[in-house]
Design a protein around this motif. Sequence first.
Motif, PDB file in Angstrom:
ATOM      1  N   ASN A   2      20.573  29.465  84.906  1.00 24.18           N
ATOM      2  CA  ASN A   2      19.892  30.398  84.020  1.00 24.18           C
ATOM      3  C   ASN A   2      18.772  29.660  83.297  1.00 24.18           C
ATOM      4  OD1 ASN A   2      21.377  32.614  84.720  1.00 24.18           O
ATOM      5  ND2 ASN A   2      22.870  32.356  83.088  1.00 24.18           N
ATOM      6  N   LEU A   3      17.677  29.422  84.018  1.00 23.47           N
ATOM      7  CA  LEU A   3      16.563  28.650  83.477  1.00 23.47           C
ATOM      8  C   LEU A   3      15.926  29.304  82.263  1.00 23.47           C
ATOM      9  CD1 LEU A   3      14.782  27.614  86.802  1.00 23.47           C
ATOM     10  CD2 LEU A   3      16.075  26.117  85.263  1.00 23.47           C
ATOM     11  N   LEU A   4      16.051  30.627  82.172  1.00 20.26           N
ATOM     12  CA  LEU A   4      15.401  31.353  81.076  1.00 20.26           C
ATOM     13  C   LEU A   4      16.415  32.057  80.189  1.00 20.26           C
ATOM     14  CD1 LEU A   4      12.353  32.925  82.959  1.00 20.26           C
ATOM     15  CD2 LEU A   4      12.537  30.676  81.872  1.00 20.26           C
ATOM     16  N   ASP A   5      17.586  31.506  80.080  1.00 20.20           N
ATOM     17  CA  ASP A   5      18.644  32.132  79.280  1.00 20.20           C
ATOM     18  C   ASP A   5      18.179  32.371  77.852  1.00 20.20           C
ATOM     19  OD1 ASP A   5      21.253  33.162  79.016  1.00 20.20           O
ATOM     20  OD2 ASP A   5      21.905  31.315  78.032  1.00 20.20           O
ATOM     21  N   GLN A   6      18.311  33.622  77.380  1.00 22.29           N
ATOM     22  CA  GLN A   6      17.957  34.043  76.025  1.00 22.29           C
ATOM     23  C   GLN A   6      16.458  33.995  75.736  1.00 22.29           C
ATOM     24  OE1 GLN A   6      20.336  35.479  74.020  1.00 22.29           O
ATOM     25  NE2 GLN A   6      21.485  35.210  75.923  1.00 22.29           N
ATOM     26  N   LYS A   7      15.646  33.861  76.774  1.00 26.81           N
ATOM     27  CA  LYS A   7      14.196  33.896  76.599  1.00 26.81           C
ATOM     28  C   LYS A   7      13.692  35.327  76.814  1.00 26.81           C
ATOM     29  CE  LYS A   7      13.735  29.368  76.200  1.00 26.81           C
ATOM     30  NZ  LYS A   7      13.312  28.724  74.928  1.00 26.81           N
ATOM     31  N   THR A   8      12.573  35.648  76.171  1.00 27.12           N
ATOM     32  CA  THR A   8      11.967  36.967  76.341  1.00 27.12           C
ATOM     33  C   THR A   8      10.547  36.811  76.857  1.00 27.12           C
ATOM     34  OG1 THR A   8      13.268  37.853  74.506  1.00 27.12           O
ATOM     35  CG2 THR A   8      11.360  39.135  75.213  1.00 27.12           C
ATOM     36  N   ALA A   9      10.229  37.587  77.895  1.00 28.91           N
ATOM     37  CA  ALA A   9       8.906  37.525  78.515  1.00 28.91           C
ATOM     38  C   ALA A   9       8.225  38.887  78.471  1.00 28.91           C
ATOM     39  CB  ALA A   9       9.026  37.072  79.972  1.00 28.91           C
ATOM     40  N   VAL A  10       6.923  38.863  78.243  1.00 27.59           N
ATOM     41  CA  VAL A  10       6.083  40.054  78.403  1.00 27.59           C
ATOM     42  C   VAL A  10       5.244  39.837  79.659  1.00 27.59           C
ATOM     43  CG1 VAL A  10       4.187  41.416  77.456  1.00 27.59           C
ATOM     44  CG2 VAL A  10       6.006  40.588  75.944  1.00 27.59           C
ATOM     45  N   ILE A  11       5.232  40.819  80.540  1.00 28.92           N
ATOM     46  CA  ILE A  11       4.500  40.715  81.799  1.00 28.92           C
ATOM     47  C   ILE A  11       3.557  41.902  81.907  1.00 28.92           C
ATOM     48  CG2 ILE A  11       4.684  40.590  84.317  1.00 28.92           C
ATOM     49  CD1 ILE A  11       7.663  39.678  83.791  1.00 28.92           C
ATOM     50  N   THR A  12       2.251  41.652  81.890  1.00 34.28           N
ATOM     51  CA  THR A  12       1.304  42.757  82.051  1.00 34.28           C
ATOM     52  C   THR A  12       1.165  43.098  83.533  1.00 34.28           C
ATOM     53  OG1 THR A  12      -0.689  41.375  82.208  1.00 34.28           O
ATOM     54  CG2 THR A  12       0.053  41.993  79.999  1.00 34.28           C
ATOM     55  N   ALA A  78       6.822  44.696  70.644  1.00 34.46           N
ATOM     56  CA  ALA A  78       7.991  45.343  71.247  1.00 34.46           C
ATOM     57  C   ALA A  78       8.991  44.312  71.746  1.00 34.46           C
ATOM     58  CB  ALA A  78       7.548  46.241  72.405  1.00 34.46           C
ATOM     59  N   ALA A  79       8.491  43.182  72.247  1.00 31.51           N
ATOM     60  CA  ALA A  79       9.394  42.121  72.708  1.00 31.51           C
ATOM     61  C   ALA A  79      10.214  41.584  71.547  1.00 31.51           C
ATOM     62  CB  ALA A  79       8.590  40.991  73.357  1.00 31.51           C
ATOM     63  N   VAL A  80       9.547  41.323  70.433  1.00 28.93           N
ATOM     64  CA  VAL A  80      10.234  40.771  69.263  1.00 28.93           C
ATOM     65  C   VAL A  80      11.191  41.793  68.660  1.00 28.93           C
ATOM     66  CG1 VAL A  80       9.913  39.814  66.954  1.00 28.93           C
ATOM     67  CG2 VAL A  80       8.314  39.201  68.788  1.00 28.93           C
ATOM     68  N   GLU A  81      10.732  43.029  68.568  1.00 26.08           N
ATOM     69  CA  GLU A  81      11.561  44.068  67.959  1.00 26.08           C
ATOM     70  C   GLU A  81      12.768  44.414  68.825  1.00 26.08           C
ATOM     71  OE1 GLU A  81       8.757  47.180  67.478  1.00 26.08           O
ATOM     72  OE2 GLU A  81       7.612  46.101  65.922  1.00 26.08           O
ATOM     73  N   THR A  82      12.597  44.405  70.129  1.00 21.05           N
ATOM     74  CA  THR A  82      13.678  44.810  71.033  1.00 21.05           C
ATOM     75  C   THR A  82      14.637  43.667  71.346  1.00 21.05           C
ATOM     76  OG1 THR A  82      12.166  46.386  72.089  1.00 21.05           O
ATOM     77  CG2 THR A  82      14.202  45.872  73.265  1.00 21.05           C
ATOM     78  N   PHE A  83      14.076  42.467  71.569  1.00 19.94           N
ATOM     79  CA  PHE A  83      14.908  41.363  72.040  1.00 19.94           C
ATOM     80  C   PHE A  83      14.941  40.157  71.101  1.00 19.94           C
ATOM     81  CE2 PHE A  83      13.415  43.454  76.068  1.00 19.94           C
ATOM     82  CZ  PHE A  83      14.637  44.007  76.409  1.00 19.94           C
ATOM     83  N   GLY A  84      14.152  40.171  70.044  1.00 26.34           N
ATOM     84  CA  GLY A  84      14.261  39.136  69.023  1.00 26.34           C
ATOM     85  C   GLY A  84      13.338  37.946  69.156  1.00 26.34           C
ATOM     86  N   SER A  85      12.545  37.884  70.240  1.00 20.01           N
ATOM     87  CA  SER A  85      11.661  36.725  70.390  1.00 20.01           C
ATOM     88  C   SER A  85      10.554  37.022  71.382  1.00 20.01           C
ATOM     89  CB  SER A  85      12.452  35.497  70.853  1.00 20.01           C
ATOM     90  OG  SER A  85      12.949  35.684  72.174  1.00 20.01           O
ATOM     91  N   LEU A  86       9.555  36.147  71.385  1.00 16.88           N
ATOM     92  CA  LEU A  86       8.517  36.150  72.416  1.00 16.88           C
ATOM     93  C   LEU A  86       8.374  34.705  72.870  1.00 16.88           C
ATOM     94  CD1 LEU A  86       6.176  37.392  74.063  1.00 16.88           C
ATOM     95  CD2 LEU A  86       4.676  36.796  72.142  1.00 16.88           C
ATOM     96  N   ASP A  87       8.814  34.426  74.086  1.00 12.30           N
ATOM     97  CA  ASP A  87       8.842  33.051  74.590  1.00 12.30           C
ATOM     98  C   ASP A  87       7.899  32.819  75.762  1.00 12.30           C
ATOM     99  OD1 ASP A  87      11.276  32.229  72.933  1.00 12.30           O
ATOM    100  OD2 ASP A  87      12.048  33.946  74.062  1.00 12.30           O
ATOM    101  N   ILE A  88       7.608  33.882  76.510  1.00 13.62           N
ATOM    102  CA  ILE A  88       6.807  33.764  77.733  1.00 13.62           C
ATOM    103  C   ILE A  88       5.841  34.938  77.801  1.00 13.62           C
ATOM    104  CG2 ILE A  88       6.890  33.675  80.262  1.00 13.62           C
ATOM    105  CD1 ILE A  88      10.040  33.032  79.694  1.00 13.62           C
ATOM    106  N   MET A  89       4.602  34.638  78.149  1.00 10.27           N
ATOM    107  CA  MET A  89       3.600  35.682  78.365  1.00 10.27           C
ATOM    108  C   MET A  89       3.004  35.505  79.746  1.00 10.27           C
ATOM    109  SD  MET A  89       1.988  38.264  77.100  1.00 10.27           S
ATOM    110  CE  MET A  89       0.544  39.253  77.461  1.00 10.27           C
ATOM    111  N   VAL A  90       3.028  36.553  80.553  1.00  9.82           N
ATOM    112  CA  VAL A  90       2.419  36.510  81.886  1.00  9.82           C
ATOM    113  C   VAL A  90       1.264  37.508  81.911  1.00  9.82           C
ATOM    114  CG1 VAL A  90       2.743  36.776  84.363  1.00  9.82           C
ATOM    115  CG2 VAL A  90       4.620  35.898  82.945  1.00  9.82           C
ATOM    116  N   ASN A  91       0.052  36.993  82.030  1.00  7.65           N
ATOM    117  CA  ASN A  91      -1.135  37.841  82.108  1.00  7.65           C
ATOM    118  C   ASN A  91      -1.451  38.092  83.578  1.00  7.65           C
ATOM    119  OD1 ASN A  91      -1.947  38.114  79.232  1.00  7.65           O
ATOM    120  ND2 ASN A  91      -2.041  35.883  79.362  1.00  7.65           N
TER     121      ASN A  91
END
Length: 249
Positions: A2-12, A78-91
């Motif tokens: 689980n390389l991204l365990d507990q991480k939150t990503a936004v993907i456009t 929305a990432a922070v509000e829904t999952f508690g963090s913003l750790d990764i952004m994919v543009n």
Amino acid sequence: MNLLDQKTAVITGGAQGIGLAIAEAYVAAGARVVLADLDGEAAASAAARLSADVGADIATGVACDVVDSDAVDAALAAAVETFGSLDIMVNNAGITRDATMRTMTEDAFDQVIAVHLKGCWNGTRLASTRMREQKSGSIVNISSLSGKVGMIGQTNYSAAKAGIVGLTKAAAKEMAHHGVRVNAIQPGLIRSAMTEAMPQKAWDAKMAEIPMQRSGEPDEVASVALFYASSLSSYMTGTVSEVTGGRFM
């Protein structure tokens, strides 16, 4: 792993294609994902499928026009509000408006530059502003082989994708001491609905340029995006990875 365990990503552009493949790879690695897409309904539907596949609410979809900075910031919120963090952004969001330079309209040029380059700038700028506060984060920008070599009929697209590389390197230098890494991926010929709609002659010409003698799959781009998002690439920033089968080495 689980390389991204507990991480939150936004993907456009996350509702389909390479964006969705990246989301699937991230979820499989333990992440929660926000799919931000111009088509909000498609994003919500894709997110629902991702959550159903793992039996947990690990994905949400939001409508997002990446040219609108307020819309991008709302997706990050929305990432922070829904999952508690913003750790990764994919543009990743992008469009094509191909035409020769002689016949291309100014509007077709402006649209592609806006979505790809300004959209990437919006995502990088706004995500890094949030990430610097926590002294960590990974931003992955999707460029293209077209930004390295230039493609006939793509002066707009090639310019935008080359600009993403320059943006990535400049942002990486600015954000390194804040603990935020910024890297880019340049895919080559990747099998998708768009590429499979090419005339056979155009497809064959591109295939002839690939030493590995095959097109790539979206999950082969996603695996590199996973590497960049994870601690496996912890000492990498400002780099550009070509996922091309060796085309135009």
